[in-house]
Scaffold this motif. Structure first.
Motif, PDB file in Angstrom:
ATOM      1  N   THR A  46     -13.076   4.875  13.499  1.00 55.99           N
ATOM      2  CA  THR A  46     -13.384   6.272  13.175  1.00 55.99           C
ATOM      3  C   THR A  46     -14.593   6.396  12.249  1.00 55.99           C
ATOM      4  O   THR A  46     -15.082   7.507  12.030  1.00 55.99           O
ATOM      5  CB  THR A  46     -12.179   6.964  12.518  1.00 55.99           C
ATOM      6  N   LEU A  47     -15.043   5.264  11.709  1.00 54.38           N
ATOM      7  CA  LEU A  47     -16.162   5.287  10.769  1.00 54.38           C
ATOM      8  C   LEU A  47     -17.471   5.012  11.491  1.00 54.38           C
ATOM      9  O   LEU A  47     -17.502   4.327  12.521  1.00 54.38           O
ATOM     10  CB  LEU A  47     -15.948   4.239   9.671  1.00 54.38           C
ATOM     11  N   GLU A  48     -18.549   5.529  10.944  1.00 55.54           N
ATOM     12  CA  GLU A  48     -19.858   5.317  11.551  1.00 55.54           C
ATOM     13  C   GLU A  48     -20.174   3.828  11.600  1.00 55.54           C
ATOM     14  O   GLU A  48     -20.011   3.105  10.606  1.00 55.54           O
ATOM     15  CB  GLU A  48     -20.931   6.059  10.752  1.00 55.54           C
ATOM     16  N   LYS A  49     -20.619   3.363  12.734  1.00 58.33           N
ATOM     17  CA  LYS A  49     -20.856   1.935  12.930  1.00 58.33           C
ATOM     18  C   LYS A  49     -21.985   1.431  12.053  1.00 58.33           C
ATOM     19  O   LYS A  49     -21.872   0.364  11.427  1.00 58.33           O
ATOM     20  CB  LYS A  49     -21.166   1.658  14.402  1.00 58.33           C
ATOM     21  N   ASP A  50     -23.075   2.167  11.989  1.00 54.06           N
ATOM     22  CA  ASP A  50     -24.236   1.734  11.208  1.00 54.06           C
ATOM     23  C   ASP A  50     -24.075   2.147   9.752  1.00 54.06           C
ATOM     24  O   ASP A  50     -24.748   3.044   9.254  1.00 54.06           O
ATOM     25  CB  ASP A  50     -25.522   2.320  11.778  1.00 54.06           C
ATOM     26  N   ALA A  51     -23.143   1.497   9.071  1.00 55.57           N
ATOM     27  CA  ALA A  51     -22.877   1.805   7.661  1.00 55.57           C
ATOM     28  C   ALA A  51     -22.331   0.562   6.979  1.00 55.57           C
ATOM     29  O   ALA A  51     -21.733  -0.318   7.621  1.00 55.57           O
ATOM     30  CB  ALA A  51     -21.883   2.953   7.539  1.00 55.57           C
ATOM     31  N   ILE A  52     -22.547   0.481   5.702  1.00 54.24           N
ATOM     32  CA  ILE A  52     -21.956  -0.585   4.899  1.00 54.24           C
ATOM     33  C   ILE A  52     -20.490  -0.241   4.642  1.00 54.24           C
ATOM     34  O   ILE A  52     -20.169   0.904   4.318  1.00 54.24           O
ATOM     35  CB  ILE A  52     -22.725  -0.745   3.567  1.00 54.24           C
ATOM     36  N   LYS A  53     -19.627  -1.228   4.784  1.00 58.25           N
ATOM     37  CA  LYS A  53     -18.184  -1.012   4.561  1.00 58.25           C
ATOM     38  C   LYS A  53     -17.687  -2.046   3.552  1.00 58.25           C
ATOM     39  O   LYS A  53     -17.694  -3.247   3.841  1.00 58.25           O
ATOM     40  CB  LYS A  53     -17.416  -1.100   5.877  1.00 58.25           C
ATOM     41  N   PHE A  54     -17.260  -1.573   2.402  1.00 53.17           N
ATOM     42  CA  PHE A  54     -16.790  -2.446   1.319  1.00 53.17           C
ATOM     43  C   PHE A  54     -15.295  -2.231   1.129  1.00 53.17           C
ATOM     44  O   PHE A  54     -14.834  -1.103   0.960  1.00 53.17           O
ATOM     45  CB  PHE A  54     -17.538  -2.121   0.020  1.00 53.17           C
ATOM     46  N   VAL A  55     -14.520  -3.318   1.140  1.00 53.89           N
ATOM     47  CA  VAL A  55     -13.062  -3.228   1.061  1.00 53.89           C
ATOM     48  C   VAL A  55     -12.552  -3.820  -0.254  1.00 53.89           C
ATOM     49  O   VAL A  55     -12.841  -4.983  -0.580  1.00 53.89           O
ATOM     50  CB  VAL A  55     -12.395  -3.975   2.230  1.00 53.89           C
ATOM     51  N   ASP A  56     -11.784  -3.025  -1.007  1.00 49.86           N
ATOM     52  CA  ASP A  56     -10.968  -3.537  -2.110  1.00 49.86           C
ATOM     53  C   ASP A  56      -9.590  -3.777  -1.517  1.00 49.86           C
ATOM     54  O   ASP A  56      -8.846  -2.837  -1.226  1.00 49.86           O
ATOM     55  CB  ASP A  56     -10.906  -2.510  -3.249  1.00 49.86           C
ATOM     56  N   PHE A  57      -9.246  -5.059  -1.339  1.00 49.45           N
ATOM     57  CA  PHE A  57      -7.944  -5.408  -0.754  1.00 49.45           C
ATOM     58  C   PHE A  57      -7.003  -5.821  -1.881  1.00 49.45           C
ATOM     59  O   PHE A  57      -7.118  -6.905  -2.452  1.00 49.45           O
ATOM     60  CB  PHE A  57      -8.099  -6.521   0.273  1.00 49.45           C
ATOM     61  N   HIS A  58      -6.057  -4.934  -2.181  1.00 47.92           N
ATOM     62  CA  HIS A  58      -5.153  -5.110  -3.312  1.00 47.92           C
ATOM     63  C   HIS A  58      -3.897  -5.817  -2.822  1.00 47.92           C
ATOM     64  O   HIS A  58      -3.015  -5.201  -2.204  1.00 47.92           O
ATOM     65  CB  HIS A  58      -4.811  -3.726  -3.893  1.00 47.92           C
ATOM     66  N   ILE A  69      -7.096 -14.034   2.593  1.00 50.93           N
ATOM     67  CA  ILE A  69      -8.020 -14.801   3.433  1.00 50.93           C
ATOM     68  C   ILE A  69      -7.882 -14.397   4.898  1.00 50.93           C
ATOM     69  O   ILE A  69      -8.887 -14.210   5.603  1.00 50.93           O
ATOM     70  CB  ILE A  69      -7.773 -16.313   3.272  1.00 50.93           C
ATOM     71  N   ALA A  70      -6.645 -14.238   5.361  1.00 52.94           N
ATOM     72  CA  ALA A  70      -6.425 -13.848   6.751  1.00 52.94           C
ATOM     73  C   ALA A  70      -7.067 -12.501   7.047  1.00 52.94           C
ATOM     74  O   ALA A  70      -7.672 -12.300   8.116  1.00 52.94           O
ATOM     75  CB  ALA A  70      -4.928 -13.800   7.050  1.00 52.94           C
ATOM     76  N   THR A  71      -6.953 -11.574   6.103  1.00 55.00           N
ATOM     77  CA  THR A  71      -7.544 -10.250   6.287  1.00 55.00           C
ATOM     78  C   THR A  71      -9.058 -10.339   6.375  1.00 55.00           C
ATOM     79  O   THR A  71      -9.691  -9.701   7.229  1.00 55.00           O
ATOM     80  CB  THR A  71      -7.128  -9.314   5.134  1.00 55.00           C
ATOM     81  N   ALA A  72      -9.654 -11.131   5.495  1.00 55.08           N
ATOM     82  CA  ALA A  72     -11.116 -11.274   5.512  1.00 55.08           C
ATOM     83  C   ALA A  72     -11.603 -11.878   6.818  1.00 55.08           C
ATOM     84  O   ALA A  72     -12.613 -11.437   7.391  1.00 55.08           O
ATOM     85  CB  ALA A  72     -11.567 -12.117   4.326  1.00 55.08           C
ATOM     86  N   ILE A  73     -10.899 -12.890   7.314  1.00 54.10           N
ATOM     87  CA  ILE A  73     -11.288 -13.508   8.580  1.00 54.10           C
ATOM     88  C   ILE A  73     -11.116 -12.500   9.731  1.00 54.10           C
ATOM     89  O   ILE A  73     -11.970 -12.397  10.623  1.00 54.10           O
ATOM     90  CB  ILE A  73     -10.459 -14.783   8.838  1.00 54.10           C
ATOM     91  N   TYR A  74     -10.030 -11.742   9.689  1.00 56.33           N
ATOM     92  CA  TYR A  74      -9.772 -10.728  10.720  1.00 56.33           C
ATOM     93  C   TYR A  74     -10.869  -9.669  10.741  1.00 56.33           C
ATOM     94  O   TYR A  74     -11.227  -9.142  11.797  1.00 56.33           O
ATOM     95  CB  TYR A  74      -8.414 -10.082  10.445  1.00 56.33           C
ATOM     96  N   LEU A  75     -11.414  -9.373   9.553  1.00 55.09           N
ATOM     97  CA  LEU A  75     -12.416  -8.313   9.437  1.00 55.09           C
ATOM     98  C   LEU A  75     -13.854  -8.818   9.496  1.00 55.09           C
ATOM     99  O   LEU A  75     -14.789  -8.021   9.384  1.00 55.09           O
ATOM    100  CB  LEU A  75     -12.213  -7.541   8.122  1.00 55.09           C
ATOM    101  N   THR A  76     -14.032 -10.121   9.666  1.00 51.81           N
ATOM    102  CA  THR A  76     -15.377 -10.670   9.709  1.00 51.81           C
ATOM    103  C   THR A  76     -16.193 -10.017  10.832  1.00 51.81           C
ATOM    104  O   THR A  76     -15.756  -9.954  11.980  1.00 51.81           O
ATOM    105  CB  THR A  76     -15.346 -12.199   9.906  1.00 51.81           C
ATOM    106  N   GLY A  77     -17.354  -9.527  10.469  1.00 55.57           N
ATOM    107  CA  GLY A  77     -18.213  -8.828  11.419  1.00 55.57           C
ATOM    108  C   GLY A  77     -17.904  -7.361  11.561  1.00 55.57           C
ATOM    109  O   GLY A  77     -18.683  -6.616  12.166  1.00 55.57           O
ATOM    110  N   LYS A  78     -16.770  -6.929  10.987  1.00 53.40           N
ATOM    111  CA  LYS A  78     -16.378  -5.520  11.058  1.00 53.40           C
ATOM    112  C   LYS A  78     -16.672  -4.776   9.766  1.00 53.40           C
ATOM    113  O   LYS A  78     -16.855  -3.558   9.773  1.00 53.40           O
ATOM    114  CB  LYS A  78     -14.883  -5.400  11.385  1.00 53.40           C
ATOM    115  N   VAL A  79     -16.684  -5.498   8.651  1.00 54.47           N
ATOM    116  CA  VAL A  79     -16.986  -4.898   7.354  1.00 54.47           C
ATOM    117  C   VAL A  79     -17.970  -5.798   6.618  1.00 54.47           C
ATOM    118  O   VAL A  79     -18.157  -6.971   6.971  1.00 54.47           O
ATOM    119  CB  VAL A  79     -15.716  -4.689   6.489  1.00 54.47           C
ATOM    120  N   SER A  80     -18.590  -5.255   5.584  1.00 52.68           N
ATOM    121  CA  SER A  80     -19.598  -6.011   4.840  1.00 52.68           C
ATOM    122  C   SER A  80     -18.986  -6.918   3.779  1.00 52.68           C
ATOM    123  O   SER A  80     -19.541  -7.975   3.466  1.00 52.68           O
ATOM    124  CB  SER A  80     -20.574  -5.034   4.164  1.00 52.68           C
TER     125      SER A  80
END
Length: 267
Positions: free
Chosen positions: A139-151, A159-170
């Motif tokens: 739902t988010l614009e593709k051409d944008a920086i995406k920064f995740v605070d994973f609490h 680590i699993a979350t970061a690997i899952y999101l590799t290439g999807k978020v910055s």
């Protein structure tokens, strides 16, 4: 773009640490965006509007949350204010959850999404964060920086979350455990990662709270009232993520701690 992220601010001493160190850090880093996790700022649990304002005045552009986001009922008085850049984890269950789990901001005409998500391993049973990311990211614009605070609590889930999101978020930066890890890296030259950025507050307590009750609990296995160690010496944990504005991929991530035994960053 340089993004500065500061770990869990704990108590009044956390505010004092932030007020003392953040302006100095920003002079060195010169970040375009500063994010601070503030879910532990009020007595170690929760946040009130005056705490949010102090964090903002100290230099934060966005304040993220976590499992203590609701611990102060006063948060409901301002968490829906669109003028306040405060987040709570996106994956709290149910409909019409107060507040926002992500925020969209413009930095020098570049769109940035800051996303707050909470893990479920050894934590409250929120909605599955993996499925929540699957729902949110398209739902988010593709051409944008995406920064995740994973609490989150466990290293494996982070680590699993970061690997899952590799290439999807910055970037995926972990919070919650209050001890900075030494595993900063960039997955596949795309997504920056750090298991935990650490905390901001007392250097002399245990995870920001007074030592004696925690030690006594280990000795007796009886409940003890935990209180923020407001009289300790100050520390701040943070990281700096450098993102390519054209590709939205992370170039680098570096983690730092400033405390009485380590002031190299300021020298």
């Amino acid at each position: 773009m340089k993004i500065l992220f500061v770990g869990d601010v704990v108590g009044n001493i956390g505010i004092k640490s932030l007020e003392t160190y953040l302006p100095q850090i920003k002079k060195v880093v010169k970040p375009q965006l500063t994010i601070v996790n503030g879910e532990n700022v009020n007595g170690g649990k929760g946040i009130k509007v005056e705490d949010y304002q102090k964090i903002q005045v100290a230099g934060a552009d966005v304040v993220s949350g976590g499992n203590h986001s609701w611990d102060k009922k006063e948060v409901l008085d301002f968490i829906d204010d669109p003028k306040k850049n405060i987040l709570r984890p996106y994956n709290f269950p149910g409909k019409n959850v107060p507040g926002r789990g992500f925020i969209e901001i413009k930095v020098n005409q570049k769109k940035v999404y800051v996303i707050n998500m909470q893990g479920t391993a050894l934590m409250a049973p929120l909605d599955n964060p993996f499925y929540a990311f699957d729902e949110l990211l398209p739902t988010l614009e593709k051409d944008a920086i995406k920064f995740v605070d994973f609490h989150a609590e466990t290293t494996s889930e982070k680590i699993a979350t970061a690997i899952y999101l590799t290439g999807k978020v910055s970037a995926v930066v972990g919070t919650h455990t209050h001890v900075q890890t030494n595993d900063a890296r960039v997955f596949n030259k795309e997504t920056a990662y750090l298991t935990d950025v650490g905390m901001t507050g007392s250097y002399d307590g245990i995870l920001g709270v007074k030592k004696e009750p925690i030690i006594n609990r280990f000795l007796t296995q009886r409940p003890n009232r935990f209180e923020v160690d407001e009289d300790g010496r100050m520390q701040i944990g943070f990281c700096v993520v450098d993102v390519n504005d054209q590709t939205n991929n992370a170039r680098s991530i570096k983690n730092y701690v400033i405390n009485p035994d380590n002031k190299k960053f300021l020298e």
